[in-house]
Enzyme design. Sequence first.
Site, PDB file in Angstrom:
ATOM      1  N   ASN A 137      10.191   2.678   4.069  1.00 24.16           N
ATOM      2  CA  ASN A 137       9.168   1.639   4.320  1.00 24.16           C
ATOM      3  C   ASN A 137       9.926  -0.019   4.437  1.00 24.16           C
ATOM      4  O   ASN A 137       9.404  -0.735   4.677  1.00 24.16           O
ATOM      5  CB  ASN A 137       7.881   1.500   4.197  1.00 24.16           C
ATOM      6  CG  ASN A 137       7.216   3.236   4.443  1.00 24.16           C
ATOM      7  OD1 ASN A 137       7.353   3.230   5.648  1.00 24.16           O
ATOM      8  ND2 ASN A 137       5.848   3.506   4.204  1.00 24.16           N
ATOM      9  N   GLY A 184       0.907  -1.405  -0.111  1.00 28.50           N
ATOM     10  CA  GLY A 184      -0.324  -0.360  -0.061  1.00 28.50           C
ATOM     11  C   GLY A 184       0.668   1.302   0.183  1.00 28.50           C
ATOM     12  O   GLY A 184       0.137   1.874  -0.165  1.00 28.50           O
ATOM     13  N   ASP A 185       2.248   1.341   0.547  1.00 25.24           N
ATOM     14  CA  ASP A 185       3.032   2.208   0.738  1.00 25.24           C
ATOM     15  C   ASP A 185       4.358   2.112   1.007  1.00 25.24           C
ATOM     16  O   ASP A 185       5.664   1.770   1.731  1.00 25.24           O
ATOM     17  CB  ASP A 185       2.277   3.319   1.359  1.00 25.24           C
ATOM     18  CG  ASP A 185       3.446   4.621   1.956  1.00 25.24           C
ATOM     19  OD1 ASP A 185       3.938   5.332   1.090  1.00 25.24           O
ATOM     20  OD2 ASP A 185       3.913   5.041   3.029  1.00 25.24           O
ATOM     21  N   PHE A 186       4.402   1.255  -0.395  1.00 23.66           N
ATOM     22  CA  PHE A 186       5.868   0.214  -0.823  1.00 23.66           C
ATOM     23  C   PHE A 186       6.617   1.305  -0.857  1.00 23.66           C
ATOM     24  O   PHE A 186       7.757   1.775  -1.900  1.00 23.66           O
ATOM     25  CB  PHE A 186       5.376  -0.569  -2.191  1.00 23.66           C
ATOM     26  CG  PHE A 186       6.903  -1.843  -1.749  1.00 23.66           C
ATOM     27  CD1 PHE A 186       6.912  -2.874  -1.248  1.00 23.66           C
ATOM     28  CD2 PHE A 186       7.719  -1.325  -2.906  1.00 23.66           C
ATOM     29  CE1 PHE A 186       7.533  -3.405  -1.690  1.00 23.66           C
ATOM     30  CE2 PHE A 186       9.106  -2.392  -3.038  1.00 23.66           C
ATOM     31  CZ  PHE A 186       8.572  -3.672  -2.142  1.00 23.66           C
ATOM     32  N   SER A 187       7.367   2.618  -0.274  1.00 23.70           N
ATOM     33  CA  SER A 187       8.647   3.600  -0.804  1.00 23.70           C
ATOM     34  C   SER A 187       9.567   3.015   0.582  1.00 23.70           C
ATOM     35  O   SER A 187       9.794   1.929   1.041  1.00 23.70           O
ATOM     36  CB  SER A 187       7.831   5.013   0.107  1.00 23.70           C
ATOM     37  OG  SER A 187       7.802   4.869   1.317  1.00 23.70           O
TER      38      SER A 187
END
Length: 274
Positions: free
Chosen positions: A206, A200-203
């Site tokens: 993270n 969902g927030d594969f930054s």
Amino acid sequence: MAANIQAGREEACTAPAAPADITAASAGYLWARDTVGESGGRVHRLHGKAGAPELYLKHGKDAVADDIGHEMVKLRWLADYLPVPAVTQFVRTQDEAWLLMTALPGHTAYQVMAARPDLQGAVVDALATFLRRLHVIPADACPFTSEHPYRLARARSRIDGDLVDEDDFDEERQGWTAQQVWQAMQDLLPFAPDPVVTHGDFSLDNLIIQGGDVVGCIDVGQAGIADRYQDLAIAWNCLGEFGPALQRRFLARYGIDQVDQRKLDFHLMLDELF
């Protein structure tokens, strides 16, 4: 204490007021407050206690407390499939939530890539390998949804509630309004979904790197079933800071031969609204 503070990313602080269970579990630690995250809540790193592992505490009120509660549930579910922080304590009251977690060893992918340009290619390969590992988790085993109709409804609510930070849009959308982003997204619909279990927030902030490998992921509150481009788009966008060659390398290593530009653009714009 200052020597243990991560420069530019956190600042030393005293322990905040918290329920008795959280206070007891965090006794003896030094505290640092995260100054980078955009979750809307507070994130603290607990460190410096002899013989004890580092911990992280997330705290928020109202809607943020709901998000923290959702993250706690997702952490416990994902732990059967991937390395994620272990939940040490969770306390929820009517208006607030506190989530105490173990810290994963290592540094964020962003920290490694910024400090070691010679390792950037290897980090990109490790990210793609880890993302493939995530995306092969059986989708029918996942009880959480993040599919684009669900996220669009949440985005619409954020627009209507004037909660979107328009000053934080990517460079190509600087000067746009949230409503303009919304309309541009509608012009890209419909598309055929390719649902997988997503982070969902594969930054780069993270994903945690140690010894050249991704050893885990954090901030999993948006995890759930969604099109695989939900993760691909965010990772691709983050890698843009380090150049288009690494963006291409990431997609190729993941297994994308032909980029679906419609899905990529849609998910980049969707992310602007959160």
